[in-house]
Design an enzyme around this catalytic site. Structure first.
Site, PDB file in Angstrom:
ATOM      1  N   SER A 247      15.844  76.164  54.783  1.00  0.00           N
ATOM      2  CA  SER A 247      15.801  75.743  56.200  1.00  0.00           C
ATOM      3  C   SER A 247      16.598  77.376  57.427  1.00  0.00           C
ATOM      4  CB  SER A 247      16.508  74.894  57.840  1.00  0.00           C
ATOM      5  OG  SER A 247      17.619  75.403  57.620  1.00  0.00           O
ATOM      6  N   LYS A 248      15.578  77.215  58.230  1.00  0.00           N
ATOM      7  CA  LYS A 248      15.539  78.958  58.984  1.00  0.00           C
ATOM      8  C   LYS A 248      17.356  78.115  59.204  1.00  0.00           C
ATOM      9  CE  LYS A 248      14.370  82.261  61.813  1.00  0.00           C
ATOM     10  NZ  LYS A 248      13.207  82.625  62.100  1.00  0.00           N
ATOM     11  N   ARG A 249      17.276  77.573  60.300  1.00  0.00           N
ATOM     12  CA  ARG A 249      18.585  77.283  61.023  1.00  0.00           C
ATOM     13  C   ARG A 249      20.143  77.433  59.918  1.00  0.00           C
ATOM     14  NH1 ARG A 249      21.207  72.337  61.463  1.00  0.00           N
ATOM     15  NH2 ARG A 249      19.035  71.306  60.351  1.00  0.00           N
TER      16      ARG A 249
END
Ligand code: GLU
Length: 500
Positions: A247-249
């Site tokens: 995930s980018k987060r």
């Protein structure tokens, strides 16, 4: 019976960037379409108006274009078809396979909690039991409701044969009465996807494994509406080294296709890399052209187990999977030079290092330099970082390289002697360069390596690089002479200052 023409689709929800996993889904769909002479469709699932900005949608288009994944018909925007989706919901209500759930949010929450506690999925029994007339009366009176799918009671299951995972089924008891329309009347993702896939005449839905649980519900919708059910195949996930979902987060830019482009990866190399995430041609080939990928692709070659991305945010060399970087190096070294030169030009341009002479009077030398240095490079960005000394006189000397290679007390004299010989030599070619360097070392009583390493650092500021004699030829006699002298003078100045 003639076979139905293949129609597949990529249906991203705009999120501001193109996720590596989404790019792989797009690629697999595209490869499949191209192999089968089918159609590759693009659908933008833009019903979340807040996230679906123009920039967000452009990020998807840009990423796909960069990867060379062209789509065959105008993109379909999901938000433009909400009326059709609502009508399908209405049809299900009329058919008695959907019901209005007038429960207030509080009631629904209480029921959900109770159901969960008892291990049951959500069913609004009282609402399911309302007569059609009563349900309509309450709706007409303006009472808000969620329209839900009425999952069949009394046993049975939703089943299908997944192209990757084989026969799968889920008991109705495990499927909640999922929403079709929200209380504001807007269609829910579950419904929109089915309606759009039906209208787009999609024959195979090839998407991430995270959608597997949706597939059972979507099959129920197809069945309820009497629509032909497409084939389904689900792709294994791409996981981070700790086996969590990428995930980018959490994992940052390694997840975003744009980062690979920005860091100087070649589209062809990146495409090749993601093709092998969860798919294999069935032999040990790794480097594959796009035509080879198209020819070799098969749903049967998709792995059931999740792919793991090996990266380490703490190590700049492992900002992404080292295999991606290795592959890029391979492509850089092996692609036709003619195709690489414009990319190098663009990098040099952005870094303010481009000189028009590189494609006029110095064109041959420019091409030779690129051909020489590319073998050690992993990214087109390397041409302006490690490659800087090959394109400008304005470069620094790596202090570590200086310490290692320029510390010899006689070094300024050795460099000057080499410069003098080079300047007056009757020819300037590989054998001459080599014999001059070795000669200077021998006369002064040093090992050749001392002069080779010293000269390399004087000429490029670095301790490593391509073969020293080749790089001398690539730089040309004049530049070699002036750089050797400049370095010798600098060393003398530094020493004078140090002893002053
Ligand atoms: N829009 C969904 C997503 O981005 C994909 C829907 C689908 O492929 O059915 O994950």
């Amino acid at each position: 019976m003639t076979e139905q023409p293949v129609r597949v689709r990529f249906a991203p929800s705009p999120t501001g960037y193109l996720h590596v996993g989404s790019a792989r889904t797009a690629l697999f769909n595209w490869l499949y379409a191209r192999q089968k002479g089918g159609v590759f469709l693009l659908r933008i699932e833009d019903t979340d108006r807040q996230r679906s900005t123009k920039e967000s949608i452009d990020a998807i288009f840009d990423g796909l274009r960069w990867l060379g994944l062209d789509w065959d018909e105008a993109p379909r925007y999901q938000s433009e078809h909400m009326e059709t989706h609502r009508k399908a919901a209405q049809t299900m209500l009329e058919l008695g396979v959907a019901y209005r759930d007038f429960s207030s949010d509080d009631e629904a929450e209480t029921r959900r909690a109770a159901d969960r506690k008892e291990g049951r999925v959500y069913r609004a029994a009282k609402m399911r039991a309302l007569s059609a007339a009563e349900s309509k009366r309450r709706a007409v009176a303006g009472e808000p409701f969620v329209l839900r799918f009425k999952v069949p009671a009394g046993g049975g299951s939703a089943s299908f044969v997944d192209g990757v995972y084989g026969p799968l089924s889920r008991s109705f008891d495990e499927i909640e009465d999922f929403a079709l329309l929200r209380s504001d009347g807007t269609p829910v993702y579950m419904l929109s996807v089915v309606c759009d896939d039906y209208e787009m005449r999609v024959t195979l839905v090839l998407r991430g494994q995270d959608h597997l649980t949706n597939t059972y519900k979507q099959i129920l919708i197809y069945e309820a509406l009497g629509w032909p059910i497409p084939n389904f195949a689900h792709l294994p996930l791409i996981l981070a080294p700790d086996r969590s979902k990428l995930s980018k987060r959490k994992h940052g830019e390694v997840v975003s296709v744009g980062a690979y482009r920005d860091r100087g990866l070649l589209a062809a190399a990146f495409r090749n890399f993601i093709a092998l995430l969860g798919w294999s041609p069935g032999d040990d080939r790794e480097i594959m052209t796009v035509d080879e990928l198209i020819a070799a692709f098969s749903i049967g070659g998709i792995n059931k187990s999740n792919a793991v991305f090996n990266f380490d945010p703490a190590d700049p060399k492992k900002w992404t999977d080292p295999k991606a970087i290795w592959m890029n190096g391979h492509y850089l070294s092996n692609m036709p030079l003619d195709a690489l030169l414009p990319l190098v030009k663009s990098e040099l341009g952005q870094a303010g290092l481009w000189d028009d002479r590189f494609e006029r009077e110095d064109a041959r030398q420019f091409a030779e330099i690129v051909a020489l240095i590319r073998a050690r490079f992993y990214s087109t960005k390397d041409f302006v970082t490690l490659g800087r000394p090959y394109f400008t006189e304005d470069f620094g000397i790596d202090p570590e390289a200086a310490r290692k290679n320029l510390g010899e007390i006689a070094m300024p004299d050795l460099l000057d002697a080499l410069a003098n010989h080079l300047e007056t030599a009757s020819s300037f070619d590989l054998p001459t360069a080599e014999s001059l360097v070795r000669g200077v070392a021998a006369v002064a009583g040093f090992k050749a390596g001392v002069v080779i390493n010293g000269a390399r650092t004087a000429l490029t500021g670095q301790a490593v690089g391509p073969s020293m004699f080749h790089l001398m030829i690539a730089l040309g006699r004049d530049r070699c002479v002036s750089r050797l002298r400049r370095c010798a003078n600098r060393l003398r100045d530094e020493r004078a200052r140090a002893t002053a």
